[in-house]
Motif scaffolding. Structure first.
Motif, PDB file in Angstrom:
ATOM      1  N   TRP A   1       5.139  -7.174 -11.110  1.00  0.00           N
ATOM      2  CA  TRP A   1       5.537  -7.769  -9.478  1.00  0.00           C
ATOM      3  C   TRP A   1       5.580  -6.576  -8.579  1.00  0.00           C
ATOM      4  CZ3 TRP A   1       7.430 -12.370  -7.953  1.00  0.00           C
ATOM      5  CH2 TRP A   1       8.038 -12.309  -6.804  1.00  0.00           C
ATOM      6  N   ARG A   2       6.113  -5.552  -8.673  1.00  0.00           N
ATOM      7  CA  ARG A   2       5.873  -4.456  -7.679  1.00  0.00           C
ATOM      8  C   ARG A   2       4.318  -3.907  -7.187  1.00  0.00           C
ATOM      9  NH1 ARG A   2       9.973  -1.816 -11.003  1.00  0.00           N
ATOM     10  NH2 ARG A   2       8.351  -0.410 -11.879  1.00  0.00           N
ATOM     11  N   ARG A   3       3.438  -4.124  -8.366  1.00  0.00           N
ATOM     12  CA  ARG A   3       2.229  -3.980  -8.117  1.00  0.00           C
ATOM     13  C   ARG A   3       1.748  -5.060  -7.225  1.00  0.00           C
ATOM     14  NH1 ARG A   3      -3.125  -4.294 -10.409  1.00  0.00           N
ATOM     15  NH2 ARG A   3      -2.062  -5.472 -12.232  1.00  0.00           N
TER      16      ARG A   3
ATOM     17  N   ARG B   1       2.818  -4.879  -3.665  1.00  0.00           N
ATOM     18  CA  ARG B   1       2.179  -3.748  -2.850  1.00  0.00           C
ATOM     19  C   ARG B   1       0.732  -4.189  -2.394  1.00  0.00           C
ATOM     20  NH1 ARG B   1       1.990   0.227  -7.074  1.00  0.00           N
ATOM     21  NH2 ARG B   1      -0.193  -0.577  -7.311  1.00  0.00           N
TER      22      ARG B   1
ATOM     23  N   GLU C   1       8.249  -6.569 -14.279  1.00  0.00           N
ATOM     24  CA  GLU C   1       8.875  -5.734 -13.080  1.00  0.00           C
ATOM     25  C   GLU C   1       7.697  -4.932 -12.653  1.00  0.00           C
ATOM     26  OE1 GLU C   1      12.323  -2.543 -12.653  1.00  0.00           O
ATOM     27  OE2 GLU C   1      12.752  -4.500 -13.827  1.00  0.00           O
ATOM     28  N   ARG C   2       6.879  -4.096 -13.656  1.00  0.00           N
ATOM     29  CA  ARG C   2       5.828  -3.348 -12.994  1.00  0.00           C
ATOM     30  C   ARG C   2       4.676  -4.049 -12.430  1.00  0.00           C
ATOM     31  NH1 ARG C   2       6.380  -0.821 -17.890  1.00  0.00           N
ATOM     32  NH2 ARG C   2       4.390  -2.217 -18.627  1.00  0.00           N
TER      33      ARG C   2
END
Length: 179
Positions: free
Chosen positions: A70-72, A75, A67-68
């Motif tokens: 994926w967000r990175r 972004r 999840e972390r």
């Protein structure tokens, strides 16, 4: 002063040295116990995030990391790849050979996978019974396919016997890649 059941003064029972007051001895004891509790809490947290059989991170750790990442990746507009691995016929192997042998098989697979998943940002975890997952930040689908083939071939090269397999005599992997 007050005495404990053994006739010692409370300051003595708490390990106070002569000249130190009861409050100092009590505070020292509490501080020491607090430190021990903190160390135990850290060890329990560390262990709760590691699979006891393979010493790899757990499925929950994998999900949180993915999840972390994926967000990175979203972004920073960077590629992110995922490799899911399943030991073929593992349930049958575990049923036939027994849990201790099944655990030894998983440790062997995990140790072999660790040899190839070694970039600092790569994340290898045990995902379930006979399953593993790899998160590869900054890696394209093509790069993930190359690593998946390396992982598959490394397990084949072990020639680890799997008499429970209906497709061959050695342990094999099924691997999926998403990017």
């Amino acid at each position: 002063g007050r005495r404990d059941l053994h006739g010692r003064g409370w300051a003595d029972a708490l390990g106070a040295r002569r000249g130190r007051g009861r409050e100092t001895a009590l505070k020292t004891t509490i501080d020491e116990q607090s430190e021990k509790i903190t160390l135990v809490e850290h060890e329990l947290l560390r262990r709760s995030n590691l699979d006891p059989v393979t010493q790899l991170p757990t499925q929950q750790s994998f999900q949180e990391f993915l999840e972390r990442e994926w967000r990175r990746a979203v972004r920073d507009h960077m590629p992110l790849s995922l490799i899911m691995i399943e030991v073929d016929h593992f349930r049958a192997y575990n049923d036939r050979a027994g849990k201790p042998q099944g655990d030894a098989c998983l440790r062997t697979v995990a140790d072999e996978l660790k040899k190839s998943v070694r970039r600092p940002g790569d994340f290898l975890a045990r995902y379930g019974s006979g399953k593993f997952g790899v998160v590869l930040g900054g890696v394209s689908a093509e790069g993930a396919m190359v690593l998946a083939e390396i992982l598959r071939a490394s397990i084949d090269a072990l020639k680890f016997p799997n008499p429970s397999s209906t497709t061959g005599s050695i342990l094999t992997l099924s691997i999926g890649v998403a990017s």
